[in-house]
Enzyme design. Structure first.
Site, mmCIF file in Angstrom:
data_model
loop_
_atom_site.group_PDB
_atom_site.id
_atom_site.type_symbol
_atom_site.label_atom_id
_atom_site.label_comp_id
_atom_site.label_asym_id
_atom_site.label_seq_id
_atom_site.Cartn_x
_atom_site.Cartn_y
_atom_site.Cartn_z
ATOM 1 N N LEU A 6 3.165 -2.275 -2.285
ATOM 2 C CA LEU A 6 2.129 -2.826 -1.413
ATOM 3 C C LEU A 6 0.760 -2.190 -1.672
ATOM 4 O O LEU A 6 0.656 -0.989 -1.840
ATOM 5 C CB LEU A 6 2.541 -2.571 0.041
ATOM 6 C CG LEU A 6 1.543 -2.935 1.130
ATOM 7 C CD1 LEU A 6 2.261 -3.626 2.299
ATOM 8 C CD2 LEU A 6 0.806 -1.710 1.645
ATOM 9 N N ASP A 53 -5.851 -1.132 1.988
ATOM 10 C CA ASP A 53 -7.313 -0.902 1.995
ATOM 11 C C ASP A 53 -7.893 -0.513 0.635
ATOM 12 O O ASP A 53 -7.293 0.290 -0.081
ATOM 13 C CB ASP A 53 -7.682 0.269 2.914
ATOM 14 C CG ASP A 53 -7.056 0.224 4.267
ATOM 15 O OD1 ASP A 53 -6.309 -0.713 4.564
ATOM 16 O OD2 ASP A 53 -7.298 1.161 5.033
ATOM 17 N N GLN A 98 -5.037 1.681 -1.258
ATOM 18 C CA GLN A 98 -3.876 2.268 -0.584
ATOM 19 C C GLN A 98 -2.633 1.667 -1.203
ATOM 20 O O GLN A 98 -2.472 0.435 -1.240
ATOM 21 C CB GLN A 98 -3.923 1.920 0.908
ATOM 22 C CG GLN A 98 -4.939 2.685 1.713
ATOM 23 C CD GLN A 98 -4.471 4.094 2.004
ATOM 24 O OE1 GLN A 98 -3.613 4.314 2.833
ATOM 25 N NE2 GLN A 98 -5.041 5.066 1.297
ATOM 26 N N SER A 151 -6.958 6.331 4.049
ATOM 27 C CA SER A 151 -8.201 5.791 3.487
ATOM 28 C C SER A 151 -9.371 6.764 3.518
ATOM 29 O O SER A 151 -9.401 7.712 4.305
ATOM 30 C CB SER A 151 -8.570 4.516 4.230
ATOM 31 O OG SER A 151 -7.674 3.519 3.835
ATOM 32 N N ARG A 154 -9.565 8.771 11.456
ATOM 33 C CA ARG A 154 -9.345 8.684 10.012
ATOM 34 C C ARG A 154 -10.415 7.857 9.303
ATOM 35 O O ARG A 154 -11.292 7.287 9.926
ATOM 36 C CB ARG A 154 -7.970 8.076 9.736
ATOM 37 C CG ARG A 154 -7.727 6.755 10.424
ATOM 38 C CD ARG A 154 -6.328 6.229 10.093
ATOM 39 N NE ARG A 154 -6.068 5.001 10.802
ATOM 40 C CZ ARG A 154 -5.371 4.904 11.940
ATOM 41 N NH1 ARG A 154 -4.830 5.973 12.482
ATOM 42 N NH2 ARG A 154 -5.215 3.736 12.528
ATOM 43 N N ASP A 155 -10.267 7.786 7.989
ATOM 44 C CA ASP A 155 -11.075 6.922 7.115
ATOM 45 C C ASP A 155 -12.520 7.404 6.960
ATOM 46 O O ASP A 155 -13.479 6.679 7.273
ATOM 47 C CB ASP A 155 -11.065 5.458 7.605
ATOM 48 C CG ASP A 155 -9.669 4.955 7.922
ATOM 49 O OD1 ASP A 155 -8.708 5.525 7.364
ATOM 50 O OD2 ASP A 155 -9.523 4.013 8.718
ATOM 51 N N GLU A 192 -10.977 0.953 12.771
ATOM 52 C CA GLU A 192 -10.575 1.499 11.474
ATOM 53 C C GLU A 192 -11.700 1.294 10.461
ATOM 54 O O GLU A 192 -12.509 0.365 10.566
ATOM 55 C CB GLU A 192 -9.293 0.819 10.989
ATOM 56 C CG GLU A 192 -8.122 1.093 11.920
ATOM 57 C CD GLU A 192 -6.776 0.744 11.316
ATOM 58 O OE1 GLU A 192 -5.873 1.593 11.328
ATOM 59 O OE2 GLU A 192 -6.614 -0.391 10.832
HETATM 60 C C1 FRU Z 1 -6.330 0.418 7.723
HETATM 61 C C2 FRU Z 1 -5.547 1.720 7.802
HETATM 62 C C3 FRU Z 1 -6.472 2.923 7.823
HETATM 63 C C4 FRU Z 1 -5.592 4.004 7.273
HETATM 64 C C5 FRU Z 1 -4.792 3.266 6.229
HETATM 65 C C6 FRU Z 1 -3.395 3.759 5.991
HETATM 66 O O1 FRU Z 1 -5.585 -0.610 7.185
HETATM 67 O O2 FRU Z 1 -4.685 1.738 8.921
HETATM 68 O O3 FRU Z 1 -7.015 3.208 9.083
HETATM 69 O O4 FRU Z 1 -6.305 5.072 6.740
HETATM 70 O O5 FRU Z 1 -4.748 1.921 6.649
HETATM 71 O O6 FRU Z 1 -2.806 3.044 4.952
#
Ligand code: FRU
Length: 485
Positions: free
Chosen positions: A43, A46, A62, A106, A165-166, A224
Site C-alpha cells: 500500500l 501520503d 508512505q 508522514s 504528527r506530520d 492531518e
Molecule cells: C494521513 C496519515 C498521517 C500519518 C500517516 C501514517 O493519511 O494518517 O497523519 O502520518 O497517514 O501513514
C-alpha cells in the site's frame, strides 16, 4: 477481504527477497498505473518529503510492503528530474530506532541548498500498544545514505492527544526563524495545527503555540498533514480534516481543504481571505503536500494521496493499492486558486486518436464546451450503457459525477455521486486517464476532481453530447516499475 493480524501488519521487512513473489504477481495486474507513482507492492498512501534539491525532485510515499493494509509504514523513495519521469529508489526511511518502532509516519523535506533534511513522525508504541509520536530528523547525504539523528527533536505536547504528527518545516526569512507545523488533536477532540520554532534547523526546537485560524476552531476532530506555501503575495494553507462530514463530500469523513490568506508568523495566526474550499472535489484525494524549495515565486507544486483513510479499493484482492496524484502546479489569479498538472505532461502525448467512440485506457482527453447543458460518459460499454458519467447543469454551473454505473464498484458507502461547483460557465475540461484513475481539471484548473476507477475490458467506449468537442491522445508511460527495495 483478508483479515490481517497485528503481527502481519507490523512485520518488519528484513530482506527484499521477502516481497519478490508479491511484486512479480502484482506486475500482472491490469490496473498498474503507467504515469502515476504507485507502490511496488502493498500500500502507498501520503506523499512525504517532496522537495527539489540539487537538480533532483525527491518524493517519498508512505509504504506498507505486505499488502493493501495500513500497518508498519516506511518512506519509499522516488526521484525525478522533471516531475514526470519517476524512478524507484528503494526504501528511504526504515522504522529501525526505538522512536519509530511502529512506523515512519508522514513528514516533509527541507533543503539548505547544500544539505537535504527529512523531518518525519516516529510512531512509537510500547508493549501495551500505547502510542507516543516523536518529531524526528534524518539527513540524506550526497551519496544517497540516510543518517538518522539518534534522538528526536521533540516528543508529544502533554496538552494534546496522541494525534500529533506530520511535521512541515518552513523558514520565515523576515524573522530568521524556522517553523514546524504539526497536525494535531486537542483534548476536547478538535483538529489543530501546533507550531514549534527554532533559530537553528537541526536543534533548539520549542513549542510556540497553537496556530490560530479564526473561524476554523471547530472544523473536524483531527487535522492531518498541514502544509503551507507562498504563491505571489498570498499564503495558502492546506490540511486534511477528519472525523466530520462536509458539504459536497458525500458520507466521507476525510477531506482535504485549503485557505488562501496571510500567515502571520509573529502572532501564529492564519488570516483567511474567504471560506475554505476543497482542494479537489473527487472521491480519492487526501494528505496533499507542497513541494519544498520550488524556486519560482508565482507558483507552488503539490501532490496528494489518491485515496482516503478507511476506504477500500478493488486491487486489495491483488495485495496492492494506492497511487499519488499527478504533481500539480498551483497559481492564484484574482484571488482564486488554479491547479493544472505540471506542464511537462504534454510530453507524454503520442498518437492522436480518431474520435470514433473508443476510449484508450491511458489517455489525455481535452474537451471544449460550446455552451448549455452537457453530458460526457467515459468507459461505457459498447451498447452505450454504464460508465463514469459527467453531467453539466448550465443553470447551476455544476458538474455532477457519478461512478455508480461502473462494473467494479467500491466505497459505495461514502456515496458514488459528487458535485463540482464552478465559478464560471464551463468552457473546457482536461481529463487524464491512467489504468486505475481519472483526474479531471475544469476551466483551466478552477476546480478539479480525482477518482480511482477500475474499468473492465468491456468498458472502453465514450459518448459526448454534441456541444462537447473532444481531442484524445494516447499517453506514454513515465514511471518505471522496477523492483528496487
Ligand atoms: C494521513 C496519515 C498521517 C500519518 C500517516 C501514517 O493519511 O494518517 O497523519 O502520518 O497517514 O501513514
Amino acid at each position: 477481504m483478508k483479515e490481517w493480524t497485528t503481527e502481519e501488519r507490523y512485520r518488519v521487512l528484513k530482506d527484499a527477497s521477502e516481497i519478490r513473489d508479491l511484486y512479480d504477481r502484482i506486475q500482472a495486474s491490469d490496473y498498474r498505473q503507467t504515469y502515476h507513482i504507485q507502490p511496488i507492492t502493498g500500500l502507498s498512501s501520503d506523499p512525504n518529503g517532496f522537495i527539489y534539491h540539487k537538480g533532483i525532485w525527491h518524493l517519498y510515499y508512505q509504504w506498507c510492503p505486505w499488502g493493501a493494509v495500513h500497518g508498519l509504514k516506511y518512506w519509499y523513495h522516488t526521484t525525478s528530474k522533471d516531475l514526470l519521469h519517476w524512478q524507484n529508489k528503494g526504501v528511504g526511511i526504515h522504522p529501525d530506532i526505538i522512536y519509530d518502532n511502529k512506523g515512519v509516519h508522514s513528514g516533509s523535506g527541507f533543503s539548505t541548498d547544500e544539505e537535504l533534511y527529512l523531518f518525519y513522525t516516529g510512531n512509537h508504541r510500547d508493549e501495551n500498544w500505547v502510542r507516543t509520536p516523536y518529531t524526528c530528523l534524518a539527513q540524506l547525504t550526497e551519496d544517497g545514505q540516510l543518517i538518522k539523528q539518534p534522538e528526536p527533536l521533540f516528543g508529544p505536547h502533554p496538552d494534546y492527544t496522541e494525534h500529533q504528527r506530520d511535521p512541515k518545516v518552513v523558514y520565515h526569512e523576515a524573522n530568521q526563524t524556522y517553523y514546524i507545523l504539526l497536525g494535531a488533536q486537542s483534548k476536547d477532540l478538535k483538529g489543530k495545527v501546533l507550531i514549534y520554532t527554532s533559530k537553528e534547523l537541526l536543534q533548539g526546537w520549542t513549542f510556540a503555540g497553537e496556530l490560530k485560524v479564526p473561524g476554523y476552531e471547530d472544523l473536524g476532530g483531527m487535522w492531518e498533514c498541514p502544509s503551507i506555501a507562498r504563491i505571489g503575495d498570498k499564503d495558502i494553507l492546506v490540511f486534511s480534516p477528519q472525523y466530520t462530514k462536509l458539504p459536497r463530500r458525500g458520507n466521507s469523513t476525510n477531506h482535504n481543504i485549503y485557505l488562501i490568506g496571510k500567515m502571520d508568523y509573529e502572532n501564529l495566526t492564519f488570516h483567511a481571505d474567504g471560506e475554505y474550499r476543497h482542494l479537489d472535489y473527487g472521491f480519492d484525494f487526501y494528505a496533499a503536500q507542497f513541494a519544498a524549495n520550488v524556486k519560482e515565486e508565482d507558483k507552488a507544486i503539490l501532490t496528494a494521496w489518491m485515496g482516503l483513510p478507511d476506504n477500500h479499493y478493488p486491487t486489495e484482492e491483488e495485495d496492492w493499492e494506492g497511487s499519488l496524484v499527478l504533481p500539480r502546479e498551483l497559481r492564484i489569479v484574482n484571488d482564486r486558486l488554479y491547479q493544472l498538472p505540471v506542464q511537462q505532461i504534454r510530453e507524454l502525448r503520442q498518437k492522436k486518436v480518431e474520435p470514433t467512440g473508443r476510449l484508450p485506457r491511458v489517455a489525455e482527453v481535452q474537451v471544449k464546451h460550446t455552451g448549455g447543458n452537457a453530458q460526457l460518459t467515459l468507459f461505457s460499454k459498447s451498447d452505450g450503457t454504464g460508465g463514469l458519467q459527467l453531467s453539466y447543469d448550465a443553470a447551476r454551473k455544476t458538474v455532477t459525477i457519478d461512478r455508480s454505473q461502473m462494473e467494479l464498484r467500491f466505497n459505495e458507502a461514502i456515496g458514488e455521486v459528487l458535485e463540482v461547483p464552478l465559478e464560471e460557465d464551463l468552457t473546457d475540461i482536461a481529463l487524464y486517464l491512467d489504468r486505475s484513475s481519472v483526474e479531471i481539471f475544469f476551466n483551466k484548473g478552477e476546480a478539479t476532481f480525482t477518482t480511482h476507477l477500475y474499468p473492465t475490458e468491456q468498458e472502453s467506449s465514450y459518448q459526448a453530447s454534441p456541444n462537447l468537442d473532444l481531442e484524445i491522445w494516447m499517453l506514454r508511460s513515465s514511471v518505471t516499475d522496477d523492483f528496487v527495495v
